[in-house]
Scaffold this motif. Structure first.
Motif, mmCIF file in Angstrom:
data_model
loop_
_atom_site.group_PDB
_atom_site.id
_atom_site.type_symbol
_atom_site.label_atom_id
_atom_site.label_comp_id
_atom_site.label_asym_id
_atom_site.label_seq_id
_atom_site.Cartn_x
_atom_site.Cartn_y
_atom_site.Cartn_z
ATOM 1 N N GLY A 110 6.957 8.316 1.133
ATOM 2 C CA GLY A 110 6.820 7.016 0.496
ATOM 3 C C GLY A 110 5.381 6.576 0.407
ATOM 4 N N ALA A 111 4.614 6.852 1.466
ATOM 5 C CA ALA A 111 3.208 6.471 1.473
ATOM 6 C C ALA A 111 2.424 7.220 0.403
ATOM 7 C CB ALA A 111 2.608 6.716 2.847
ATOM 8 N N ALA A 112 2.800 8.477 0.143
ATOM 9 C CA ALA A 112 2.106 9.253 -0.887
ATOM 10 C C ALA A 112 2.315 8.620 -2.263
ATOM 11 C CB ALA A 112 2.603 10.691 -0.873
ATOM 12 N N ALA A 113 3.567 8.246 -2.549
ATOM 13 C CA ALA A 113 3.842 7.584 -3.832
ATOM 14 C C ALA A 113 3.184 6.218 -3.886
ATOM 15 C CB ALA A 113 5.351 7.463 -4.036
ATOM 16 N N ARG A 114 3.210 5.507 -2.757
ATOM 17 C CA ARG A 114 2.559 4.203 -2.666
ATOM 18 C C ARG A 114 1.075 4.310 -2.972
ATOM 19 N NH1 ARG A 114 1.448 2.765 3.246
ATOM 20 N NH2 ARG A 114 -0.217 4.244 2.712
ATOM 21 N N ASP A 115 0.420 5.315 -2.395
ATOM 22 C CA ASP A 115 -1.015 5.476 -2.583
ATOM 23 C C ASP A 115 -1.353 5.853 -4.025
ATOM 24 O OD1 ASP A 115 -1.352 4.831 0.053
ATOM 25 O OD2 ASP A 115 -1.624 6.904 0.742
ATOM 26 N N ARG A 116 -0.460 6.590 -4.677
ATOM 27 C CA ARG A 116 -0.680 6.907 -6.094
ATOM 28 C C ARG A 116 -0.672 5.633 -6.934
ATOM 29 N NH1 ARG A 116 3.991 10.472 -7.712
ATOM 30 N NH2 ARG A 116 3.104 10.147 -9.798
ATOM 31 N N LEU A 117 0.254 4.746 -6.633
ATOM 32 C CA LEU A 117 0.316 3.493 -7.391
ATOM 33 C C LEU A 117 -0.885 2.609 -7.066
ATOM 34 C CD1 LEU A 117 2.055 1.991 -9.427
ATOM 35 C CD2 LEU A 117 3.211 0.865 -7.514
ATOM 36 N N ALA A 118 -1.279 2.581 -5.806
ATOM 37 C CA ALA A 118 -2.446 1.793 -5.414
ATOM 38 C C ALA A 118 -3.707 2.303 -6.112
ATOM 39 C CB ALA A 118 -2.616 1.829 -3.897
ATOM 40 N N ALA A 119 -3.813 3.614 -6.253
ATOM 41 C CA ALA A 119 -4.979 4.188 -6.940
ATOM 42 C C ALA A 119 -4.955 3.873 -8.433
ATOM 43 C CB ALA A 119 -5.021 5.701 -6.720
ATOM 44 N N ALA A 120 -3.747 3.826 -9.015
ATOM 45 C CA ALA A 120 -3.622 3.520 -10.441
ATOM 46 C C ALA A 120 -3.916 2.065 -10.735
ATOM 47 C CB ALA A 120 -2.227 3.895 -10.931
ATOM 48 N N TRP A 121 -3.551 1.185 -9.794
ATOM 49 C CA TRP A 121 -3.729 -0.263 -9.995
ATOM 50 C C TRP A 121 -4.542 -0.859 -8.853
ATOM 51 C CZ3 TRP A 121 2.182 -1.452 -10.854
ATOM 52 C CH2 TRP A 121 2.591 -0.896 -12.076
ATOM 53 N N PRO A 122 -5.786 -0.467 -8.687
ATOM 54 C CA PRO A 122 -6.557 -0.919 -7.507
ATOM 55 C C PRO A 122 -6.785 -2.422 -7.459
ATOM 56 C CG PRO A 122 -7.989 0.162 -9.113
ATOM 57 C CD PRO A 122 -6.580 0.407 -9.559
ATOM 58 N N ASP A 123 -6.859 -3.082 -8.618
ATOM 59 C CA ASP A 123 -7.145 -4.517 -8.631
ATOM 60 C C ASP A 123 -5.887 -5.369 -8.617
ATOM 61 O OD1 ASP A 123 -9.871 -3.938 -8.805
ATOM 62 O OD2 ASP A 123 -9.780 -3.809 -10.988
ATOM 63 N N ARG A 124 -4.735 -4.727 -8.687
ATOM 64 C CA ARG A 124 -3.483 -5.490 -8.788
ATOM 65 C C ARG A 124 -2.612 -5.361 -7.546
ATOM 66 N NH1 ARG A 124 -0.434 -3.326 -13.880
ATOM 67 N NH2 ARG A 124 1.044 -4.943 -13.188
ATOM 68 N N THR A 125 -2.963 -4.443 -6.647
ATOM 69 C CA THR A 125 -2.068 -4.125 -5.535
ATOM 70 C C THR A 125 -2.737 -4.328 -4.185
ATOM 71 O OG1 THR A 125 -2.705 -1.790 -5.682
ATOM 72 C CG2 THR A 125 -0.735 -2.472 -6.901
ATOM 73 N N ARG A 126 -1.890 -4.524 -3.167
ATOM 74 C CA ARG A 126 -2.355 -4.610 -1.785
ATOM 75 C C ARG A 126 -1.342 -3.871 -0.910
ATOM 76 N NH1 ARG A 126 -2.369 -10.475 0.401
ATOM 77 N NH2 ARG A 126 -3.985 -10.666 -1.197
ATOM 78 N N VAL A 127 -1.839 -2.946 -0.111
ATOM 79 C CA VAL A 127 -0.970 -2.159 0.763
ATOM 80 C C VAL A 127 -0.723 -2.923 2.056
ATOM 81 C CG1 VAL A 127 -0.765 -0.025 2.103
ATOM 82 C CG2 VAL A 127 -1.712 0.044 -0.217
ATOM 83 N N TYR A 128 0.546 -3.033 2.442
ATOM 84 C CA TYR A 128 0.935 -3.692 3.691
ATOM 85 C C TYR A 128 1.414 -2.630 4.676
ATOM 86 C CZ TYR A 128 0.662 -8.328 1.605
ATOM 87 O OH TYR A 128 0.209 -9.481 1.010
ATOM 88 N N GLY A 129 0.714 -2.536 5.793
ATOM 89 C CA GLY A 129 1.084 -1.569 6.818
ATOM 90 C C GLY A 129 1.835 -2.209 7.972
ATOM 91 N N GLY A 130 2.000 -1.438 9.060
ATOM 92 C CA GLY A 130 2.693 -1.949 10.236
ATOM 93 C C GLY A 130 4.188 -1.823 10.112
ATOM 94 N N PRO A 131 4.953 -2.429 11.048
ATOM 95 C CA PRO A 131 6.415 -2.379 10.974
ATOM 96 C C PRO A 131 6.912 -2.866 9.616
ATOM 97 C CG PRO A 131 5.695 -3.311 13.061
ATOM 98 C CD PRO A 131 4.471 -3.181 12.212
ATOM 99 N N VAL A 132 7.890 -2.153 9.069
ATOM 100 C CA VAL A 132 8.328 -2.419 7.697
ATOM 101 C C VAL A 132 8.841 -3.846 7.540
ATOM 102 C CG1 VAL A 132 10.028 -1.783 5.951
ATOM 103 C CG2 VAL A 132 8.790 -0.006 7.173
ATOM 104 N N ALA A 133 9.638 -4.326 8.480
ATOM 105 C CA ALA A 133 10.193 -5.681 8.359
ATOM 106 C C ALA A 133 9.083 -6.713 8.307
ATOM 107 C CB ALA A 133 11.140 -5.962 9.515
ATOM 108 N N ASP A 134 8.073 -6.539 9.153
ATOM 109 C CA ASP A 134 6.947 -7.477 9.143
ATOM 110 C C ASP A 134 6.170 -7.394 7.832
ATOM 111 O OD1 ASP A 134 7.685 -8.198 11.698
ATOM 112 O OD2 ASP A 134 6.156 -6.949 12.680
ATOM 113 N N ALA A 135 6.003 -6.171 7.333
ATOM 114 C CA ALA A 135 5.256 -5.975 6.092
ATOM 115 C C ALA A 135 5.972 -6.629 4.918
ATOM 116 C CB ALA A 135 5.064 -4.483 5.828
ATOM 117 N N VAL A 136 7.301 -6.487 4.866
ATOM 118 C CA VAL A 136 8.066 -7.096 3.773
ATOM 119 C C VAL A 136 7.966 -8.618 3.835
ATOM 120 C CG1 VAL A 136 10.391 -7.478 2.866
ATOM 121 C CG2 VAL A 136 9.635 -5.164 3.454
#
Length: 563
Positions: free
Chosen positions: A11-37
């Motif tokens: 999932g992180a690999a696909a996430r990073d591809r999208l983040a690279a495609a849209w660097p100014d539109r996205t923000r990656v949230y790490g840590g426990p998934v429930a907290d990140a959501v």
């Protein structure tokens, strides 16, 4: 901002591809998934979760409040195969986001919203404030029940299967009315409020005056398109603040421009202060329209002089004409912008064979006005006339609409009373060039050999100039049954300036199912093998055939390989 959340390495690999495609539109949230959501849900307009749909449902369910304000949520499986619009399809923009994510990641967008599934525009996605029974009226549209359009103003709506009568209704009005049962009210941005204010006028005084003027006139604040004033008041805090609290732009005009607007209530005070006898009324009317509320002043509880004035005008709805290039014919060479305009238009105007190419892409309810060959000017007049009636119109042509196509006659017919949008397309010269190799690598020119609209003497002069300037030449409309001598004449002119072995590319029906192409030379080309579906590209003195491809160098001379 779009929040990105993942739980696994895949999932992180696909996430990073999208983040690279849209660097100014996205923000990656790490840590426990429930907290990140939870954090992303609170901070972002939209979320893309690279998780199983069941997990995302459980995580976001406690956070949901109102579909009009909740962020849109898209779920992408860890294999990156599907982008599922989970919640907030319309209000949160998740449906469009799913399509965009699919395009960025090569995933298939999955949209289950009923209107989207059958190609109907959602009533809450038209870009207009909406009130009333959206779900009920949408369901009626989906079920094929008659839904009446009650339009009190002309406005360029997208295609909707609306009737003159029906138990359900869509009402288009800027008046302050409550939706009836089984009715949706759409608010067009048709009102402009002109505002004047003394220095230091409180924002509450300005805003209160505007709201009272609208309310007393029975007009909806949701239909206010802008506040307008004189340039000298562009930074007046009370006016700026009122525009901000209404959520509309502030438009300003020069005093000299406002002084030229005829108004019913001119005054000496603003003439002395800012150089125009009217601010509120003139600013409201500066863009044209009808004055609904003449100048009125604010009232102060302590009886002191008013510090604000306002007036309200209704501007007529402006039709919209999109001039759309469909490309050379292949569906995958139709641009996304062109597709969006085709689906936005309530009226489509075009040559019958071009309409057939894209008929399946049109939304239900689109009115199609098609005609045969030779009616270009008639189609242009028809498209402009429909736009002047307040319709959203798409006028289509092949290739790029601005290259030997419909943009020129349409814009010659149109005036500034409609909005015109040009949508570029892939031209025949570019499509043919890509098939041949890179013949247009340096300066080049396109010339139509049809003398139906241009005298041959003019065409010949242009061919001769291109020959003398050593330009790569692409010939459009090279030969028909009634015009069989122009191409040989043009080739002879070029032959007077180029070697017989100069490469010539011939492409017929570029990008279509029966596409054919061949590479020959200036001396060997048989004009009889060319027709109106063919594009002929003649190289310049530097053009070469390399490995069966036609190539013109980027620099005028071929460079050494080491360089």
């Amino acid at each position: 901002m779009i929040g990105l959340i993942s739980a696994t390495a895949a999932g992180a690999a696909a996430r990073d591809r999208l983040a690279a495609a849209w660097p100014d539109r996205t923000r990656v949230y790490g840590g426990p998934v429930a907290d990140a959501v939870r954090a992303a849900f609170a901070e972002c307009e939209q979320l893309v979760c690279f998780l199983a749909t069941g997990a995302v449902v459980r995580l976001v369910a406690p956070l949901l409040d109102d579909k009009r304000t909740d962020p849109g949520v898209v779920c992408v499986d860890e294999g990156g195969r599907f982008a599922v619009s989970l919640v907030g399809g319309h209000g949160g923009g998740a449906n469009e986001l799913a399509r965009a994510v699919g395009g960025a990641l090569g995933a298939e967008p999955v949209v289950t919203t009923a209107t989207d599934a059958v190609g109907l525009p959602g009533l809450d996605t038209l870009g207009l404030p909406v009130e009333g029974d959206v779900a009920g009226v949408s369901r009626a549209l989906l079920d094929g029940e008659p839904v009446a359009l009650r339009a009190e103003a002309a406005w360029p709506l997208p295609p909707l299967p609306l009737a003159s009568e029906g138990a359900y209704a869509v009402r288009l009005t800027d008046r302050l009315v409550e939706p009836a049962e089984r009715e949706v009210v759409l608010r067009p941005p048709s009102l402009v409020v002109g505002v004047g204010a003394s220095k230091g006028a409180p924002v509450d005084e300005v805003l209160g005056l505007v709201e009272a003027a609208l309310r007393d006139a029975g007009l909806s604040a949701a239909s206010v398109a802008a506040l307008a004033t004189v340039d000298a008041k562009a930074g007046e805090p009370g006016i700026v603040g009122a525009a901000g609290r209404l959520g509309v732009p502030l438009v300003t005009y020069a005093a000299s421009e406002l002084a030229g607007v005829e108004v019913p209530n001119p005054s000496d005070a603003p003439l002395v202060a800012v150089g125009t006898p009217s601010v509120a009324e003139a600013a409201a009317l500066a863009g044209g329209g009808e004055l609904l509320v003449p100048k009125r002043k604010s009232e102060r509880a302590d009886g002191s002089p008013a510090m604000a004035t306002c007036a309200v005008a209704r501007r007529p709805g402006r039709g919209r004409l999109a001039v759309v290039g469909l490309g050379p014919g292949a569906r995958d060479l139709l641009t996304p912008r062109a597709l969006a305009e085709l689906r936005r238009a309530s009226v489509l105007v075009g040559l019958d064979q071009y309409v057939d190419q894209i008929r399946d892409l049109l939304r239900p309810g689109t009115r199609v006005l098609e005609s045969g060959l030779g009616a270009e000017e008639e189609r242009a007049r028809t498209a402009v006339a429909e736009a002047r009636l307040g319709q959203a119109v798409a006028l289509i042509g092949s290739g790029d609409a601005g290259v030997y196509a419909m943009a020129s006659p349409a814009l010659a017919e149109a005036s500034d009373d409609i909005d015109v949008v040009g949508v570029p397309g892939v031209t025949a010269a570019l499509a043919a060039g890509a098939i041949l190799g890179a013949p247009l690598g340096h300066d080049h020119v396109s010339i139509s050999l049809s003398d139906l609209h241009t005298p041959w003497e003019v065409i010949e002069r242009r061919v001769r100039a291109a020959a003398e300037a050593d330009l790569v030449v692409t010939f459009y409309n090279p030969r028909s049954r009634g015009r069989d001598w122009q191409l040989p004449k043009a080739l002879a002119i070029l032959a007077g300036h180029r070697e017989p072995v100069t490469p010539v590319g011939v492409v017929r029906n570029a990008s279509r199912a029966d596409e054919s192409s061949r590479l020959t030379t200036l001396a060997a080309l048989d004009p009889a093998s060319v027709d109106m579906m063919t594009v002929v590209t003649v190289g310049n003195t530097a053009t070469r055939e390399i490995a069966g491809r036609m190539v013109t160098p980027r620099g005028y001379r071929w460079q050494e390989a080491s360089r």
